[in-house]
Design a protein around this motif. Structure first.
Motif, PDB file in Angstrom:
ATOM      1  N   TRP B 113       0.799  -1.342  -0.174  1.00  0.00           N
ATOM      2  CA  TRP B 113      -0.183  -0.120  -0.070  1.00  0.00           C
ATOM      3  C   TRP B 113       0.639   1.169   0.443  1.00  0.00           C
ATOM      4  O   TRP B 113       0.786   1.875  -0.531  1.00  0.00           O
ATOM      5  N   CYS B 120       1.913   7.865  -6.062  1.00  0.00           N
ATOM      6  CA  CYS B 120       0.968   8.134  -6.627  1.00  0.00           C
ATOM      7  C   CYS B 120       1.406   9.386  -6.373  1.00  0.00           C
ATOM      8  O   CYS B 120       1.584  10.889  -6.961  1.00  0.00           O
ATOM      9  N   SER B 236      -7.571  12.509  -6.275  1.00  0.00           N
ATOM     10  CA  SER B 236      -6.648  10.787  -5.824  1.00  0.00           C
ATOM     11  C   SER B 236      -7.993  10.045  -5.777  1.00  0.00           C
ATOM     12  O   SER B 236      -9.230  10.605  -5.417  1.00  0.00           O
ATOM     13  N   TYR B 237      -8.237   8.650  -5.556  1.00  0.00           N
ATOM     14  CA  TYR B 237      -9.189   8.263  -5.694  1.00  0.00           C
ATOM     15  C   TYR B 237      -8.791   6.829  -4.770  1.00  0.00           C
ATOM     16  O   TYR B 237      -8.258   6.292  -5.133  1.00  0.00           O
ATOM     17  N   GLY B 238      -9.890   6.588  -3.660  1.00  0.00           N
ATOM     18  CA  GLY B 238      -9.051   5.297  -3.663  1.00  0.00           C
ATOM     19  C   GLY B 238     -10.457   5.251  -2.062  1.00  0.00           C
ATOM     20  O   GLY B 238     -11.734   5.902  -2.787  1.00  0.00           O
ATOM     21  N   ASN B 243      -7.832  -0.638   0.711  1.00  0.00           N
ATOM     22  CA  ASN B 243      -6.378  -0.436   1.049  1.00  0.00           C
ATOM     23  C   ASN B 243      -7.112   1.510   1.606  1.00  0.00           C
ATOM     24  O   ASN B 243      -7.647   1.275   2.781  1.00  0.00           O
ATOM     25  N   PRO B 245      -6.380   5.673   0.017  1.00  0.00           N
ATOM     26  CA  PRO B 245      -5.622   5.844  -1.270  1.00  0.00           C
ATOM     27  C   PRO B 245      -5.451   4.913  -1.700  1.00  0.00           C
ATOM     28  O   PRO B 245      -4.149   4.440  -1.391  1.00  0.00           O
ATOM     29  N   VAL B 247      -4.963   4.276  -4.926  1.00  0.00           N
ATOM     30  CA  VAL B 247      -5.398   3.479  -6.184  1.00  0.00           C
ATOM     31  C   VAL B 247      -5.758   3.332  -7.060  1.00  0.00           C
ATOM     32  O   VAL B 247      -5.072   3.422  -7.921  1.00  0.00           O
ATOM     33  N   THR B 289      -8.438  -7.362  -5.495  1.00  0.00           N
ATOM     34  CA  THR B 289      -7.010  -7.026  -5.054  1.00  0.00           C
ATOM     35  C   THR B 289      -6.586  -7.983  -6.129  1.00  0.00           C
ATOM     36  O   THR B 289      -6.502  -9.223  -5.765  1.00  0.00           O
TER      37      THR B 289
END
Lengths: 144, 436
Positions: B113, B120, B236-238, B243, B245, B247, B289
């Motif tokens: 992660w 990122c 940001s996408y998550g 997990n 953030p 992603v 995942t």
């Protein structure tokens, strides 16, 4: 003891007159009325000539309405009239929670309505001092 | 090539090689998943009892979806694929009916992660020379710890400010010359208003970048943040089930969010027919995942709506890009970055005898922040005439809701019969926030 009608009311235009309209339609007279603002709602407190009928018709129309005993005391409509009463309560450490008043004979008599933390003791105390506590019926007789 | 990159071997990997990595990781993930009672049963139903039963990446489509309801039913350990002693952390999220969901991590899971987060952060142009102020909540909310560990791995100086306390945020930004922040877009707009209020100009700050996420926002909102602060803002996408953030994230070109495809398999499906959609069409994001041992998830329905951006990004990364989120395929509300389900609110209200069964959830904007208003009706028979009892009731409901949905709403009491009735399809949610 007199009975006070409390009505829950939305804080927006057109709600108070819904209450007064219902009371008018049942020929109920309002002696006194006060409204406390609590942001999204208010609680209207009313003294009316027939509190039980008023409660019933309001609840039939969907209002939340409750009856509660209230002390209604005759005082003189002269400087110091209210002060005399409040001194008696203060001396016994009785706390006034909510109150309002209205004049019945200008320059002579007014009525003071209040909720206190100890209504039983307040009633006894004020009677001992010769003050006149009104009952429901008396609120609407012409002379007191 | 001057594109900043954390892990060039993976990030620029040819699609063919990347898919080989995906397939190997998928088999590994199935092997992990088969250690859980939930997936042993679920996969046996489609004849999958061994990871080698899967002979190609495409066969993922034959596997059943996993939903949030599945996660809730498996709470607390039905989806734990390792021994408890191998797990080093868990994050729970509040559930829609009082039943939460949980994701466990092994040390290796956290390491993966953190690696994704580092990618990122670097893709968005931040470096070890940056001072990073993390303005999102720490704790169970994954945004705080996720970015924190990623930023430390990159070597940034991290200020774990957490959310709220705007005056202190501004003070920290000034004292330590913060160059990068992480916050919800609405909080950054709020922060700017506060800066103006305190007479601080953006020239007095050293801010150059912001990572924004946790709530859907428009391109206009992003541009507004960029203009107000004179910075670049990266989407940001998550989601906590993946997990948190890390992603998918925008690179410096801001042309969509690169989704790390060695760590997740992305599918976009029609939420009604559940069939995969052709590339470029908008649908529900489904993710598998590929690197999480403690809680592997196969074909998880995120309920988030988006589409894939076609073509190649100028940065040269082979990992495909998601467009900014378009909304949800369920009724989840996002209030200042916090996920709230109407059913959670309903549960609390139904447990409160003093209010009736009718209610309305209203979302408003106050300044830049969201305001959640819960309108309820008092129950006439329990009205005593005492306003103080009602004020206490209002506060009690508000506090009960805060403990469940983690957002403190404004509770309003209204007359009996004044709100839409509970029968039929009463509209219980009114969103007055400007469309994003």
């Amino acid at each position: 003891m007199a009975e006070q009608l409390s009505v829950f009311v939305d804080n927006r235009p057109g709600r108070l007159n819904a209450i007064t309209g219902i009371l008018r339609d049942s020929q109920i007279n309002i002696r006194a009325m006060t409204i406390a603002d609590h942001r999204d709602y208010g609680v209207a407190k009313l003294l009316v000539n027939d509190p039980h009928l008023a409660q019933r018709v309001l609840m039939e129309q969907g209002f939340a309405a409750a009856l509660k005993p209230v002390l209604a005391i005759v005082i003189t409509d002269q400087p110091g009239g209210l002060h005399e009463l409040l001194e008696i309560l203060a001396a016994r450490q009785i706390n006034v929670l909510d109150a309002y008043g209205f004049v019945v004979a200008p320059g002579q008599r007014a009525v003071w309505c209040m909720e206190v933390d100890d209504p039983v003791e307040a009633t006894r105390l004020l009677s001992t001092h010769g003050l006149h506590l009104l009952a429901d019926g008396e609120l609407y007789t012409k002379y007191y | 090539m001057s594109v900043p990159v954390w892990n060039p071997a993976i990030e620029f990997m040819e699609r063919e090689a990347l898919e080989r990595v995906q397939f190997a990781n998928l088999r590994q993930t199935v092997a992990w998943a088969l250690k859980t009672p939930f997936y042993r049963r679920r996969l046996a139903e489609v004849g999958l009892t061994h990871p080698e039963d899967l002979s190609s990446l495409r066969e993922l489509r034959n596997l059943p979806y996993t939903t949030k309801d599945d996660l809730r039913a498996a709470y607390p350990d039905g989806l734990l694929a390792v021994e408890v002693e191998q797990a080093v952390r868990l994050h729970t999220s509040s559930g829609t009916t009082g039943m939460p969901t949980v994701i466990y991590h092994t040390r290796r899971d956290l390491d993966c992660w953190t690696e994704l987060m580092a990618r990122c952060i670097v893709a968005a142009g931040a470096t070890a020379r940056d001072v990073f102020q993390n303005m999102t909540n720490y704790g169970m909310f994954t945004g705080g710890l996720g970015l924190h560990y990623g930023a430390e791995r990159v070597g940034m100086l991290v200020i774990p400010a957490s959310s709220g306390n705007t005056s202190r945020q501004i003070q920290l930004m000034r004292n330590f010359q913060t160059t990068v922040v992480h916050a919800t877009p609405s909080y950054l707009l709020h922060l700017h208003t506060a800066l103006v209020g305190e007479g601080v100009t953006v020239d007095q700050l050293k801010l150059r970048k912001a990572f924004i996420g946790a709530e859907p926002h428009s391109e206009e909102t992003r541009r507004k943040i960029e203009t107000l602060f004179g910075i670049q803002a990266y989407n940001s996408y998550g989601l906590s089930e993946m997990n948190g953030p890390g992603v998918a994230f925008e690179c410096v070109h801001q042309t969509g969010l690169h989704l790390w495809e060695d760590a997740f398999i992305l599918e976009i499906i029609d939420p009604q027919t559940l069939q995969p959609l052709p590339e470029g069409q908008t649908g529900e994001i489904v993710m598998t995942t590929l690197q999480r041992q403690a809680t592997p998830l196969l074909r998880y329905r995120t309920r988030d709506l988006s589409h894939l951006v076609s073509g190649h990004c100028p940065c040269g990364r082979s990992h495909r890009r998601l467009a900014r989120l378009k909304g949800r395929s369920d009724d989840m509300l996002i209030v200042n970055g916090v996920n709230v389900f109407p059913s959670q609110i309903e549960d609390v209200l139904m447990k409160t005898p003093e209010v009736g069964t009718n209610y309305l959830i209203q979302l408003e904007k106050r300044g830049s922040l969201d305001r959640l208003v819960i309108k309820t009706e008092i129950y006439a028979k329990l009205f005593t005439g005492d306003p103080r009892t009602l004020d206490d009731l209002r506060e009690r409901i508000s506090e009960a809701l805060r403990s469940v949905i983690l957002v403190k709403p404004t509770v309003e009491l209204h007359e009996p019969g004044s709100l839409p009735v509970s029968e039929g399809k009463a509209k219980r949610v009114v969103d007055l926030r400007p469309a994003f």
